[in-house]
Design a protein around this motif. Structure first.
Motif, PDB file in Angstrom:
ATOM      1  N   ARG A 173       9.881  -5.641   2.512  1.00 28.91           N
ATOM      2  CA  ARG A 173       9.101  -6.246   1.432  1.00 28.91           C
ATOM      3  C   ARG A 173       8.968  -7.759   1.562  1.00 28.91           C
ATOM      4  O   ARG A 173       8.069  -8.344   0.966  1.00 28.91           O
ATOM      5  N   ALA A 182       5.823  -1.454   3.368  1.00 23.29           N
ATOM      6  CA  ALA A 182       6.664  -2.515   2.811  1.00 23.29           C
ATOM      7  C   ALA A 182       8.084  -2.013   2.583  1.00 23.29           C
ATOM      8  O   ALA A 182       9.057  -2.748   2.792  1.00 23.29           O
ATOM      9  N   THR A 199       4.489   0.708  -1.533  1.00 15.90           N
ATOM     10  CA  THR A 199       4.496  -0.662  -2.061  1.00 15.90           C
ATOM     11  C   THR A 199       5.039  -0.745  -3.480  1.00 15.90           C
ATOM     12  O   THR A 199       5.015  -1.826  -4.079  1.00 15.90           O
TER      13      THR A 199
END
Length: 219
Positions: A173, A182, A199
């Motif tokens: 991330r 991510a 995400t």
């Protein structure tokens, strides 16, 4: 005796009589007339250019209005992941993951795919209640090379166990360009290699992983 060859004086052109004046123009009047004609020409060119610019601007505005006011496409019918998994299981030897999720989650994909190395995979993608993205990919009889390619060699950052399923964590991330990878979790369950990626924030991610793990543990 030779004829007289005295040169003749050149004939002067008669000056043009201007009707409005009733006489020929003076040099000053000629200059002023031509200057006025030049100014009228420049003014006409300026007006023409201005009009053309206005037309172009109006055309651009019209195109923008048409794009903005274009009717939205019809909403996509919701995908029933469980039904799609049931139908696809007729062609595979494992139970396919179709997590039970609460209201507010919307599936935008559910299908069998053939990945690199001809590895057969089941893929289901979701839009979360917070309009983020999460997906589960289940590869059948995959290998480490397939997994590395699927998660783009994301480095391991930890481990976590949910409902008895041991997941390897790949938290990217803070990495620019990670996109839908991510945050990644990977696990080996029987003949399946399972990837959870997306995400979403921790709350939605935890809910999704728990739903996936619960089904994997029950199977």
């Amino acid at each position: 005796m030779s004829p007289d060859r005295t040169p003749r004086a050149p004939r002067q052109r008669p000056q043009r009589v201007v009707a409005e004046l009733g006489r020929p123009e003076t040099l000053q009047e000629t200059f002023e007339r031509k200057a006025a004609a030049s100014k009228r020409h420049r003014d006409n060119q300026t007006f023409t250019n201005l009009a053309a610019a206005v037309i172009v601007c109006l055309a651009v505005v019209l195109v923008m209005v048409l794009v903005v006011l274009r009717p939205d496409p019809a909403p996509q019918d919701p995908i029933d992941v469980a039904a799609a998994a049931d139908a696809a299981e007729a062609t595979v030897d494992v139970e396919l993951v179709a997590p039970a999720l609460p209201e507010g989650w919307a599936a935008n994909a559910a299908e069998l795919r053939t990945g690199s190395g001809q590895v057969l995979t089941w893929y289901a993608g979701y839009v979360t209640p917070e309009q983020q993205f999460l997906s589960v990919t289940q590869a059948i009889d995959a290998n480490p090379t397939w997994l590395a390619q699927a998660i783009r060699d994301a480095r391991e950052t930890g481990e976590r166990t949910v409902d008895g399923i041991a997941w390897t964590e790949h938290d990217q991330r803070g990495l620019e360009g990670a996109g839908n990878l991510a945050y990644v979790l990977t696990a080996e369950v029987g003949a399946s290699t399972v990837i959870v990626a997306g995400t979403a924030d921790d709350v939605e991610l935890d809910a999704f992983v728990e739903a996936v793990s619960e089904q994997l543990a029950a199977g």
